[in-house]
Design a protein around this motif. Structure first.
Motif, PDB file in Angstrom:
ATOM      1  N   PRO A   1     -16.298  12.115 -43.927  1.00 57.27           N
ATOM      2  CA  PRO A   1     -16.560  12.540 -45.310  1.00 57.27           C
ATOM      3  C   PRO A   1     -17.627  11.685 -45.994  1.00 57.27           C
ATOM      4  O   PRO A   1     -17.794  10.509 -45.691  1.00 57.27           O
ATOM      5  CB  PRO A   1     -15.205  12.332 -45.983  1.00 57.27           C
ATOM      6  CG  PRO A   1     -14.607  11.171 -45.255  1.00 57.27           C
ATOM      7  CD  PRO A   1     -15.085  11.284 -43.828  1.00 57.27           C
ATOM      8  N   THR A   2     -18.355  12.311 -46.898  1.00 50.36           N
ATOM      9  CA  THR A   2     -19.240  11.592 -47.802  1.00 50.36           C
ATOM     10  C   THR A   2     -19.028  12.148 -49.207  1.00 50.36           C
ATOM     11  O   THR A   2     -18.443  13.206 -49.388  1.00 50.36           O
ATOM     12  CB  THR A   2     -20.728  11.740 -47.413  1.00 50.36           C
ATOM     13  OG1 THR A   2     -21.078  13.130 -47.403  1.00 50.36           O
ATOM     14  CG2 THR A   2     -21.012  11.122 -46.080  1.00 50.36           C
ATOM     15  N   LYS A   3     -19.536  11.422 -50.197  1.00 52.90           N
ATOM     16  CA  LYS A   3     -19.357  11.834 -51.585  1.00 52.90           C
ATOM     17  C   LYS A   3     -20.709  12.044 -52.243  1.00 52.90           C
ATOM     18  O   LYS A   3     -21.610  11.202 -52.115  1.00 52.90           O
ATOM     19  CB  LYS A   3     -18.559  10.775 -52.352  1.00 52.90           C
ATOM     20  CG  LYS A   3     -17.138  10.599 -51.838  1.00 52.90           C
ATOM     21  CD  LYS A   3     -16.384   9.543 -52.640  1.00 52.90           C
ATOM     22  CE  LYS A   3     -14.962   9.364 -52.122  1.00 52.90           C
ATOM     23  NZ  LYS A   3     -14.227   8.330 -52.882  1.00 52.90           N
ATOM     24  N   ASP A   4     -20.834  13.165 -52.933  1.00 52.83           N
ATOM     25  CA  ASP A   4     -22.070  13.497 -53.615  1.00 52.83           C
ATOM     26  C   ASP A   4     -22.377  12.448 -54.679  1.00 52.83           C
ATOM     27  O   ASP A   4     -21.534  12.105 -55.497  1.00 52.83           O
ATOM     28  CB  ASP A   4     -21.934  14.883 -54.267  1.00 52.83           C
ATOM     29  CG  ASP A   4     -23.249  15.389 -54.823  1.00 52.83           C
ATOM     30  OD1 ASP A   4     -24.296  14.960 -54.321  1.00 52.83           O
ATOM     31  OD2 ASP A   4     -23.213  16.202 -55.757  1.00 52.83           O
ATOM     32  N   GLY A   5     -23.606  11.937 -54.647  1.00 56.69           N
ATOM     33  CA  GLY A   5     -24.029  10.970 -55.651  1.00 56.69           C
ATOM     34  C   GLY A   5     -23.583   9.544 -55.408  1.00 56.69           C
ATOM     35  O   GLY A   5     -23.920   8.648 -56.185  1.00 56.69           O
ATOM     36  N   LYS A   6     -22.833   9.285 -54.334  1.00 55.46           N
ATOM     37  CA  LYS A   6     -22.326   7.943 -54.028  1.00 55.46           C
ATOM     38  C   LYS A   6     -23.166   7.349 -52.894  1.00 55.46           C
ATOM     39  O   LYS A   6     -22.819   7.427 -51.719  1.00 55.46           O
ATOM     40  CB  LYS A   6     -20.847   8.005 -53.646  1.00 55.46           C
ATOM     41  CG  LYS A   6     -19.961   8.625 -54.716  1.00 55.46           C
ATOM     42  CD  LYS A   6     -19.933   7.780 -55.984  1.00 55.46           C
ATOM     43  CE  LYS A   6     -18.962   8.358 -57.010  1.00 55.46           C
ATOM     44  NZ  LYS A   6     -18.952   7.577 -58.265  1.00 55.46           N
ATOM     45  N   PHE A   7     -24.289   6.752 -53.249  1.00 53.60           N
ATOM     46  CA  PHE A   7     -25.253   6.300 -52.260  1.00 53.60           C
ATOM     47  C   PHE A   7     -24.688   5.212 -51.350  1.00 53.60           C
ATOM     48  O   PHE A   7     -24.867   5.257 -50.123  1.00 53.60           O
ATOM     49  CB  PHE A   7     -26.508   5.797 -52.980  1.00 53.60           C
ATOM     50  CG  PHE A   7     -27.587   5.339 -52.061  1.00 53.60           C
ATOM     51  CD1 PHE A   7     -28.215   6.226 -51.194  1.00 53.60           C
ATOM     52  CD2 PHE A   7     -27.997   4.013 -52.049  1.00 53.60           C
ATOM     53  CE1 PHE A   7     -29.218   5.809 -50.339  1.00 53.60           C
ATOM     54  CE2 PHE A   7     -29.002   3.583 -51.201  1.00 53.60           C
ATOM     55  CZ  PHE A   7     -29.612   4.476 -50.339  1.00 53.60           C
TER      56      PHE A   7
ATOM     57  N   GLN B   1     -21.605   4.601 -50.538  1.00 52.70           N
ATOM     58  CA  GLN B   1     -20.610   5.177 -49.636  1.00 52.70           C
ATOM     59  C   GLN B   1     -21.276   5.938 -48.501  1.00 52.70           C
ATOM     60  O   GLN B   1     -20.842   5.885 -47.343  1.00 52.70           O
ATOM     61  CB  GLN B   1     -19.667   6.099 -50.427  1.00 52.70           C
ATOM     62  CG  GLN B   1     -18.462   6.606 -49.644  1.00 52.70           C
ATOM     63  CD  GLN B   1     -18.727   7.899 -48.885  1.00 52.70           C
ATOM     64  OE1 GLN B   1     -19.619   8.665 -49.241  1.00 52.70           O
ATOM     65  NE2 GLN B   1     -17.961   8.129 -47.828  1.00 52.70           N
ATOM     66  N   ARG B   2     -22.363   6.620 -48.817  1.00 53.42           N
ATOM     67  CA  ARG B   2     -23.063   7.391 -47.793  1.00 53.42           C
ATOM     68  C   ARG B   2     -23.721   6.463 -46.777  1.00 53.42           C
ATOM     69  O   ARG B   2     -23.756   6.760 -45.567  1.00 53.42           O
ATOM     70  CB  ARG B   2     -24.079   8.320 -48.446  1.00 53.42           C
ATOM     71  CG  ARG B   2     -23.417   9.508 -49.131  1.00 53.42           C
ATOM     72  CD  ARG B   2     -24.351  10.239 -50.066  1.00 53.42           C
ATOM     73  NE  ARG B   2     -25.450  10.903 -49.383  1.00 53.42           N
ATOM     74  CZ  ARG B   2     -26.362  11.641 -49.991  1.00 53.42           C
ATOM     75  NH1 ARG B   2     -26.289  11.811 -51.307  1.00 53.42           N
ATOM     76  NH2 ARG B   2     -27.325  12.219 -49.310  1.00 53.42           N
TER      77      ARG B   2
END
Length: 392
Positions: free
Chosen positions: A56-62, A64-65
């Motif tokens: 998983p990744t989170k939109d806008g969470k650089f 975390q990505r």
């Protein structure tokens, strides 16, 4: 049969599905791997493919990505175990280009890597240390890219060439509507005849990420007191406006109709509106000024009159064809003035000009799919490339 390993940043992105369909229709075998933006460990199939789930990744969470990419790089050997050696690897967006390079090292050094870039992230465009480091990483990762696939000439002109980012052959793949079968879809588009008259309806479909557009449309429709309505469809970017649902719920002349299937639902949803909102201020003056969005081609394919900003690539595209409505500035007064003289006759004339355009301006067909796969076959079989190849 050409075997493509396709690495993507978001398995649920409708544009990923469209590209997979294009590759398969063109005669390629596709192995799909990518991240997901869901909390569920199961990853649904993408047009018959069971993708390799990279987590998983989170939109806008650089941050975390970045961590997710690092973890995926370490586990990539195991995840690709049993995958036949591909002929070409495509990395969609910069983070996936990094993984494409890693996959090339793991699988074989002679596999060409293609960089697919359909947006220029704002982190790449600043003057601070982070942005400079990101651009440096892109230059390093793309140094031996076999091909750059992108969707707007402005990306090439105003970013890649101006900043010297990627010195690779370029293939322009416009964000056209995918239509692989003649007949029903073609006939249906001409059966839809949006009537002129109040209430006029503006459709804003796709990635809903622009707070400025939403506020402008809310103020405009309130001032017009029901003579104009706005219909929203697609996926709201809650990372950009977490109050989206409450905001839209409080607006008397704006409604959100949820997600839709692309291309299956396009004729219906664009046939229900008079105008298509082809404006995005999300990265104003940068990516938003350079892109040619999906909604431009989708709306025009089905006769919805586009509304765009004049001083953007979208505005130039429409002005060159003398179609659509162009705003000089982002204001209610500008939008009001542009629509002031609109009546049933003038609307019908504007719509007729759009439908008179060549179908190939808006539609990607089987020939385009084959041209894409043929280009990738040439990469796999030769080291001599044309400097620029445009896919009509």
């Amino acid at each position: 049969m050409l075997h493509v390993l396709y690495l993507v940043h978001d398995l649920s992105d409708p544009a990923v599905r469209r590209r997979v369909i294009m590759l398969q229709a063109g005669g390629a075998k596709v192995t799909l791997a990518g991240f997901r933006r869901t909390v569920h460990p199961e990853t649904a199939s993408v047009d018959g493919l069971s993708p390799i789930d990279l987590g998983p990744t989170k939109d806008g969470k650089f941050a975390q990505r970045l961590m997710a990419i690092a973890k995926a790089a370490l586990s990539l050997r195991a995840r690709l175990k049993g995958v036949p050696k591909p002929d070409v690897i495509i990395g969609r967006n910069l983070e996936m280009l990094a993984l494409a390079k890693r996959a090339k090292t793991l699988l074989s050094a002679d596999i060409p890597v293609v960089y697919e870039c359909l947006d220029i992230h704002r982190l790449l465009l600043g003057r601070n240390k982070i942005s400079k480091a990101m651009r440096g990483a892109e230059r390093a990762l793309g140094r031996d890219a076999a091909l750059l696939m992108t969707s707007s000439p402005a990306f090439v002109r105003d970013y890649f060439q101006r900043l010297g980012q990627i010195d690779a052959p370029v293939m322009l793949l416009h964000n056209k509507v995918l239509e692989l079968a003649d007949g029903p879809a073609e006939k249906r588009s001409h059966e839809i005849a949006a009537s002129g008259g109040e209430p006029w309806t503006i459709g804003w479909f796709g990635a809903l990420r622009c707070r400025k557009s939403l506020k402008l449309l809310a103020e405009f429709t309130r001032r017009k007191e029901g003579r104009y309505e706005v219909v929203l469809r697609g996926r709201p970017a809650y990372s950009e406006f977490p109050d989206f649902d409450a905001f839209v719920g409080a607006e008397p002349h704006i409604r959100f109709e949820g997600v839709y299937r692309n291309p299956e639902d396009l004729a219906r949803i664009y046939g229900e509106v008079h105008f298509s909102w082809a404006i995005d201020f999300f990265e104003e003056g940068l990516n938003s000024s350079w892109l040619l969005p999906n909604r431009l081609y989708e709306g025009c394919r089905y006769g919805a009159v586009p509304i765009a900003m004049r001083q953007t690539e979208t505005g130039r595209f429409l002005a060159d064809r003398h179609i659509g409505l162009l705003l000089d500035n982002a204001s209610v007064s500008s939008l009001t003035g542009r629509l002031a003289d609109m009546d049933a006759d003038s609307y019908a004339a504007a719509r007729k000009k759009i439908l008179a355009e060549d179908r190939g301006t808006w539609v990607c067909d089987l020939r385009d799919c084959r041209a894409l796969v043929d280009r990738l076959k040439a990469l796999a079989g030769s080291t001599a490339f044309d400097p620029v190849l445009q896919a009509a």
